[in-house]
Design a protein around this motif. Structure first.
Motif, PDB file in Angstrom:
ATOM      1  N   UNK A 281      22.857   9.860  60.341  1.00 25.75           N
ATOM      2  CA  UNK A 281      24.235   9.502  60.679  1.00 25.75           C
ATOM      3  C   UNK A 281      24.927  10.712  61.308  1.00 25.75           C
ATOM      4  N   UNK A 282      25.567  10.480  62.448  1.00 26.33           N
ATOM      5  CA  UNK A 282      26.223  11.559  63.191  1.00 26.33           C
ATOM      6  C   UNK A 282      27.743  11.432  63.103  1.00 26.33           C
ATOM      7  N   UNK A 283      28.251  10.209  63.263  1.00 29.18           N
ATOM      8  CA  UNK A 283      29.705  10.006  63.287  1.00 29.18           C
ATOM      9  C   UNK A 283      30.027   8.563  62.933  1.00 29.18           C
ATOM     10  N   UNK A 284      31.278   8.362  62.540  1.00 35.71           N
ATOM     11  CA  UNK A 284      31.800   7.032  62.251  1.00 35.71           C
ATOM     12  C   UNK A 284      32.901   6.716  63.250  1.00 35.71           C
ATOM     13  N   UNK A 285      32.835   5.513  63.824  1.00 35.56           N
ATOM     14  CA  UNK A 285      33.816   5.103  64.835  1.00 35.56           C
ATOM     15  C   UNK A 285      34.728   4.018  64.283  1.00 35.56           C
ATOM     16  N   UNK A 286      35.961   4.113  64.656  1.00 33.79           N
ATOM     17  CA  UNK A 286      36.907   3.026  64.415  1.00 33.79           C
ATOM     18  C   UNK A 286      37.368   2.520  65.770  1.00 33.79           C
ATOM     19  N   UNK A 287      37.114   1.246  66.040  1.00 31.65           N
ATOM     20  CA  UNK A 287      37.534   0.603  67.284  1.00 31.65           C
ATOM     21  C   UNK A 287      38.764  -0.236  66.998  1.00 31.65           C
ATOM     22  N   UNK A 288      39.814  -0.058  67.787  1.00 26.57           N
ATOM     23  CA  UNK A 288      41.052  -0.805  67.590  1.00 26.57           C
ATOM     24  C   UNK A 288      41.897  -0.693  68.850  1.00 26.57           C
ATOM     25  N   UNK A 289      43.078  -1.332  68.835  1.00 23.85           N
ATOM     26  CA  UNK A 289      44.034  -1.173  69.930  1.00 23.85           C
ATOM     27  C   UNK A 289      44.775   0.147  69.747  1.00 23.85           C
ATOM     28  N   UNK A 290      45.097   0.769  70.849  1.00 21.27           N
ATOM     29  CA  UNK A 290      45.872   2.010  70.803  1.00 21.27           C
ATOM     30  C   UNK A 290      47.214   1.775  71.488  1.00 21.27           C
ATOM     31  N   UNK A 291      48.288   2.007  70.729  1.00 24.73           N
ATOM     32  CA  UNK A 291      49.652   1.815  71.246  1.00 24.73           C
ATOM     33  C   UNK A 291      49.780   0.405  71.824  1.00 24.73           C
ATOM     34  N   UNK A 292      50.193   0.280  73.092  1.00 26.57           N
ATOM     35  CA  UNK A 292      50.391  -1.034  73.696  1.00 26.57           C
ATOM     36  C   UNK A 292      49.198  -1.497  74.524  1.00 26.57           C
ATOM     37  N   UNK A 293      48.139  -0.742  74.489  1.00 25.05           N
ATOM     38  CA  UNK A 293      46.936  -1.116  75.233  1.00 25.05           C
ATOM     39  C   UNK A 293      46.261  -2.293  74.508  1.00 25.05           C
ATOM     40  N   UNK A 294      46.107  -3.442  75.158  1.00 28.06           N
ATOM     41  CA  UNK A 294      45.527  -4.616  74.497  1.00 28.06           C
ATOM     42  C   UNK A 294      44.007  -4.578  74.423  1.00 28.06           C
ATOM     43  N   UNK A 295      43.382  -3.598  75.055  1.00 28.58           N
ATOM     44  CA  UNK A 295      41.928  -3.528  75.094  1.00 28.58           C
ATOM     45  C   UNK A 295      41.388  -2.604  73.999  1.00 28.58           C
ATOM     46  N   UNK A 296      40.144  -2.787  73.581  1.00 32.92           N
ATOM     47  CA  UNK A 296      39.564  -1.941  72.526  1.00 32.92           C
ATOM     48  C   UNK A 296      39.506  -0.475  72.949  1.00 32.92           C
ATOM     49  N   UNK A 297      39.789   0.375  71.983  1.00 36.13           N
ATOM     50  CA  UNK A 297      39.727   1.829  72.189  1.00 36.13           C
ATOM     51  C   UNK A 297      39.014   2.470  71.004  1.00 36.13           C
ATOM     52  N   UNK A 298      38.484   3.669  71.255  1.00 39.52           N
ATOM     53  CA  UNK A 298      37.992   4.484  70.141  1.00 39.52           C
ATOM     54  C   UNK A 298      39.197   5.240  69.595  1.00 39.52           C
ATOM     55  N   UNK A 299      39.691   4.798  68.453  1.00 41.06           N
ATOM     56  CA  UNK A 299      40.890   5.443  67.893  1.00 41.06           C
ATOM     57  C   UNK A 299      40.531   6.514  66.871  1.00 41.06           C
ATOM     58  N   UNK A 300      39.310   6.467  66.344  1.00 36.55           N
ATOM     59  CA  UNK A 300      38.834   7.530  65.454  1.00 36.55           C
ATOM     60  C   UNK A 300      37.348   7.716  65.676  1.00 36.55           C
ATOM     61  N   UNK A 301      36.916   8.962  65.701  1.00 36.37           N
ATOM     62  CA  UNK A 301      35.505   9.314  65.825  1.00 36.37           C
ATOM     63  C   UNK A 301      35.323  10.629  65.067  1.00 36.37           C
ATOM     64  N   UNK A 302      34.755  10.516  63.851  1.00 36.78           N
ATOM     65  CA  UNK A 302      34.672  11.693  62.980  1.00 36.78           C
ATOM     66  C   UNK A 302      33.268  11.847  62.414  1.00 36.78           C
ATOM     67  N   UNK A 303      32.898  13.100  62.177  1.00 35.52           N
ATOM     68  CA  UNK A 303      31.634  13.393  61.539  1.00 35.52           C
ATOM     69  C   UNK A 303      31.761  13.349  60.026  1.00 35.52           C
TER      70      UNK A 303
END
Length: 376
Positions: A281-303
């Motif tokens: 395991x290298x990192x964990x991703x959280x995919x979600x909307x960011x601010x008013x952007x309706x498209x998926x974004x990487x909002x968290x990427x942590x080791x």
């Protein structure tokens, strides 16, 4: 020759003064009832000094308890232990002061081991006694006698942390700690033991509640729509965290708080992914909307341990994300607090407790309830 013994009138006056001082110490709301009973017979009045709890229990009986027979036994000169048994009152209450009783005395534990333990944890302060007594009664009802003895001890050590703790939740955790054949027990990382202090118990209880909420929110079936597809990019594997087991494994390995995401995932606010390389395991991703952007974004990427990751890892994650047609991903969200809890998990969690206690309390209803879950 003159005698140093007091005359009979002095003895009577002294006895009356002692009883009057004792009677004044009962809660003002119950003074009339206690005084009325004490006035019926001198032996009843004597209870104000010899067994204040018994006088109060007979004057202010709990619901469905008829004190008539016990009162008659006091007048007939029966032993206090016999009268206490008729009043369903533990004899260990004899040492509590009148100030301890501010409501009808509830049922209290009275096992042999408990009697030996509680003798070391009786409150010396009249101000603390009412809260102490109620906490002991609540802990016995919600959990068991060992928990009641623990609460009695911990309250005297640190009154404020115990008085402000979420006692229902701590008692549920303590009860399930001793029930190995239950789902509630399986979700416990650190079980209750009598040697724990209140701070450690609160921490372990909060951890348990987080996992309980994860199960109630997600249920046993995996998340069907993960928005994105598993894949490989620049030597990294992108694996869906689509089930309780997958989320729990990632949280443990990466030392993060993923187990607290049940509420968020149930309301379709995010998706979680694991980024791995050569099985590590290298990192964990959280995919979600960011601010008013309706498209998926990487909002968290942590080791591991929520440390920052390298540009290389970010670049691989971006490339994997943009492999998808983001415009076609349905990310409709539930309004907060509207996603239903999983009924099967809810019943599996709490059924053993309901059966053992022979009741379904209002605070833990049979129908899955977000309000009840949040109130624990």
């Amino acid at each position: 020759m003159t005698s140093n013994l007091p005359t009979a009138p002095c003895q009577v006056a002294g006895r009356f003064g002692l009883l009057e001082r004792r009677l004044r110490r009962y809660h003002p709301r119950f003074q009339r009832a206690v005084r009325a009973l004490a006035a019926r017979h001198p032996r009843l009045a004597d209870l104000a000094a010899s067994f204040p709890a018994l006088l109060f229990a007979l004057a202010v009986p709990r619901a469905r308890l008829d004190p008539a027979r016990a009162i008659a036994c006091v007048i007939d000169g029966a032993a206090l232990a016999e009268v206490a048994a008729l009043a369903d009152l533990p004899v260990w209450l004899r040492k509590l002061p009148p100030e301890a009783f501010v409501r009808p005395i509830p049922r209290l534990p009275d096992g042999e081991l408990f009697r030996r333990q509680i003798a070391n944890h009786l409150p010396r302060s009249p101000e603390l006694a009412p809260t102490w007594l109620q906490l002991v009664a609540d802990a016995a009802e919600l959990a068991h006698e060992p928990m009641a003895a623990w609460v009695a001890r911990e309250f005297l050590r640190e009154p404020r942390p115990v008085a402000t703790a979420r006692l229902r939740l701590i008692c549920l955790w303590a009860w399930f700690s001793s029930q190995p054949a239950t789902l509630g027990h399986d979700l416990i990382d650190r079980p209750w033991t009598p040697d724990l202090r209140i701070d450690a118990a609160r921490s372990a209880t909060n951890d348990w509640r987080t996992v309980v909420a994860l199960h109630a929110n997600l249920g046993r079936l995996p998340i069907v729509d993960m928005w994105l597809r598993p894949g490989r990019m620049a030597g990294y594997e992108f694996m869906p965290l689509d089930s309780i087991a997958a989320i729990a494994a990632e949280a443990k390995a990466m030392r993060n708080c993923l187990r607290s995401y049940g509420y968020n995932l149930a309301h379709n606010r995010s998706r979680l992914w694991s980024m791995q390389r050569d099985g590590e395991r290298v990192a964990t991703l959280k995919i979600a909307c960011r601010a008013r952007d309706p498209l998926p974004n990487i909002v968290e990427l942590k080791g591991a341990g929520n440390v920052e990751v390298s540009r290389e890892v970010w670049w691989a994650a971006r490339q994997w994300l943009h492999r998808h047609d983001l415009s076609q991903i349905d990310m409709r969200q539930y309004d907060w607090a509207t996603a239903p809890l999983d009924r099967t998990s809810w019943l599996s969690l709490w059924r053993p407790y309901w059966l053992a206690k022979r009741s379904i309390p209002d605070w833990l209803p049979i129908a899955p309830s977000r309000e009840a879950l949040e109130a624990l």
